[in-house]
Scaffold this motif. Structure first.
Motif, PDB file in Angstrom:
ATOM      1  N   GLY A 188       4.286 -69.397-140.180  1.00 37.46           N
ATOM      2  CA  GLY A 188       4.502 -69.734-141.534  1.00 37.46           C
ATOM      3  C   GLY A 188       5.712 -68.816-142.099  1.00 37.46           C
ATOM      4  O   GLY A 188       6.905 -68.798-141.675  1.00 37.46           O
ATOM      5  N   LEU A 189       5.731 -68.291-143.238  1.00 39.24           N
ATOM      6  CA  LEU A 189       6.620 -67.443-143.806  1.00 39.24           C
ATOM      7  C   LEU A 189       7.183 -66.238-143.239  1.00 39.24           C
ATOM      8  O   LEU A 189       8.035 -65.377-143.436  1.00 39.24           O
ATOM      9  N   THR A 190       6.025 -65.620-142.516  1.00 35.06           N
ATOM     10  CA  THR A 190       6.042 -64.113-142.005  1.00 35.06           C
ATOM     11  C   THR A 190       6.857 -64.277-140.713  1.00 35.06           C
ATOM     12  O   THR A 190       6.854 -63.366-139.759  1.00 35.06           O
ATOM     13  N   GLY A 191       7.401 -65.323-140.181  1.00 36.21           N
ATOM     14  CA  GLY A 191       8.210 -65.505-139.008  1.00 36.21           C
ATOM     15  C   GLY A 191       9.317 -64.711-138.800  1.00 36.21           C
ATOM     16  O   GLY A 191      10.228 -64.395-139.814  1.00 36.21           O
ATOM     17  N   PHE A 192       9.678 -64.347-137.586  1.00 35.07           N
ATOM     18  CA  PHE A 192      10.854 -63.536-137.382  1.00 35.07           C
ATOM     19  C   PHE A 192      11.973 -64.395-136.541  1.00 35.07           C
ATOM     20  O   PHE A 192      11.428 -65.066-135.458  1.00 35.07           O
ATOM     21  N   MET A 225      11.873 -68.500-133.003  1.00 38.13           N
ATOM     22  CA  MET A 225      11.204 -68.180-134.106  1.00 38.13           C
ATOM     23  C   MET A 225       9.810 -67.351-133.542  1.00 38.13           C
ATOM     24  O   MET A 225       9.251 -68.013-132.377  1.00 38.13           O
ATOM     25  N   LEU A 226       9.477 -66.227-133.887  1.00 36.25           N
ATOM     26  CA  LEU A 226       8.544 -65.503-133.300  1.00 36.25           C
ATOM     27  C   LEU A 226       7.585 -64.543-134.244  1.00 36.25           C
ATOM     28  O   LEU A 226       8.059 -64.752-135.401  1.00 36.25           O
ATOM     29  N   CYS A 227       6.328 -64.412-133.824  1.00 42.21           N
ATOM     30  CA  CYS A 227       5.615 -63.789-134.598  1.00 42.21           C
ATOM     31  C   CYS A 227       5.707 -62.336-134.342  1.00 42.21           C
ATOM     32  O   CYS A 227       6.736 -61.775-133.937  1.00 42.21           O
ATOM     33  N   GLY A 228       4.830 -61.312-135.382  1.00 42.84           N
ATOM     34  CA  GLY A 228       5.162 -59.983-135.422  1.00 42.84           C
ATOM     35  C   GLY A 228       4.968 -59.296-134.217  1.00 42.84           C
ATOM     36  O   GLY A 228       5.794 -58.304-133.777  1.00 42.84           O
ATOM     37  N   THR A 229       4.233 -59.910-133.313  1.00 41.83           N
ATOM     38  CA  THR A 229       3.803 -59.168-131.784  1.00 41.83           C
ATOM     39  C   THR A 229       5.157 -59.388-131.080  1.00 41.83           C
ATOM     40  O   THR A 229       5.511 -58.529-130.373  1.00 41.83           O
ATOM     41  N   HIS A 230       5.694 -60.451-130.917  1.00 45.38           N
ATOM     42  CA  HIS A 230       6.721 -60.930-129.922  1.00 45.38           C
ATOM     43  C   HIS A 230       8.310 -60.844-130.667  1.00 45.38           C
ATOM     44  O   HIS A 230       8.997 -61.456-129.814  1.00 45.38           O
ATOM     45  N   ARG A 231       8.180 -60.256-131.812  1.00 41.26           N
ATOM     46  CA  ARG A 231       9.676 -60.026-132.445  1.00 41.26           C
ATOM     47  C   ARG A 231      10.691 -59.058-131.537  1.00 41.26           C
ATOM     48  O   ARG A 231      11.784 -59.546-131.817  1.00 41.26           O
ATOM     49  N   TYR A 232      10.273 -58.285-131.022  1.00 39.68           N
ATOM     50  CA  TYR A 232      10.906 -57.336-130.270  1.00 39.68           C
ATOM     51  C   TYR A 232      11.587 -57.975-128.931  1.00 39.68           C
ATOM     52  O   TYR A 232      10.710 -58.660-128.045  1.00 39.68           O
ATOM     53  N   PRO A 233      12.742 -57.818-128.440  1.00 35.27           N
ATOM     54  CA  PRO A 233      13.709 -58.413-127.454  1.00 35.27           C
ATOM     55  C   PRO A 233      12.821 -58.124-126.104  1.00 35.27           C
ATOM     56  O   PRO A 233      12.743 -59.085-125.173  1.00 35.27           O
TER      57      PRO A 233
END
Length: 159
Positions: A108-112, A119-127
Motif C-alpha cells: 500500500g502506501l508504506t512501501g519502499f 517496491m518492497l515491504c519494511g522487512t525487505h527494504r534493505y539491499p
C-alpha cells in the motif's frame, strides 16, 4: 393561490418507481428526472462528437476510429461517448506496484522503492534483504567526483 397548493394531491412518478413526481420535473421523481437529463446530455454530446469526427478527424486517434466504426454499425447514439471515455482512460492508466517484490506482501502506501526499481515491504527494504543488484559504490564514487572536482595549482616558474 396558497389554498390551491395545499389542496393538490401528490402524484406518483410517471416511470412507476414508487416515488412522487412534480409538475416542474415533468411528473417524474428527482432521480428519474436526473437520469432523463443525463441521457439527453449524452445524446447531444454523441451527436457533437460524431459530427466532429466526420468533418475533421484528428490523425492517429484510436478513439475517433472506434466512434466512426460504431456510428456506422450502431443506431444507439447514447453508447458512443462511454466507449470514447473508456478508450481514453485505458491509454492513460499507469501500472501500479503495490506488493513487495520479494515476499509478495501487499504494501500500500508504506512501501519502499529501492534504487534498483523494486517496491518492497519494511522487512525487505534493505539491499542485503532483497539481493539488490544496484551499484551503490559506483554511485557514491560518481557523487564524490562531481562534488569535489580536481583542483591543481599552476606550476610556478623557477627562478
Amino acid at each position: 393561490m396558497a389554498e390551491e397548493h395545499r389542496c393538490q394531491t401528490p402524484q406518483l412518478c410517471v416511470n412507476n418507481c414508487g416515488f412522487f413526481g412534480s409538475a416542474t420535473t415533468e411528473n417524474l421523481c428527482s432521480r428519474c428526472y436526473r437520469d432523463l437529463q443525463l441521457k439527453e446530455q449524452q445524446a447531444s454530446s454523441a451527436k457533437l462528437v460524431l459530427n466532429q469526427s466526420i468533418v475533421a478527424p484528428p490523425k492517429n486517434s484510436p478513439a475517433v476510429a472506434v466512434v466512426a466504426e460504431l456510428s456506422s454499425s450502431s443506431s444507439d447514439p447514447v453508447a458512443l461517448p462511454s466507449v470514447v471515455a473508456v478508450e481514453e482512460k485505458a491509454e492513460e492508466k499507469p501500472l501500479k506496484q503495490n506488493r513487495c517484490m520479494t515476499c509478495r506482501k501487499r504494501v500500500g502506501l508504506t512501501g519502499f522503492k529501492c534504487k534498483c526499481g523494486m517496491m518492497l515491504c519494511g522487512t525487505h527494504r534493505y539491499p542485503e534483504q532483497h539481493d539488490c543488484e544496484f551499484d551503490f559504490k559506483g554511485l557514491g564514487k560518481e557523487q564524490i567526483k562531481k562534488a569535489n572536482p580536481v583542483v591543481k595549482g599552476e606550476k610556478l616558474e623557477k627562478i
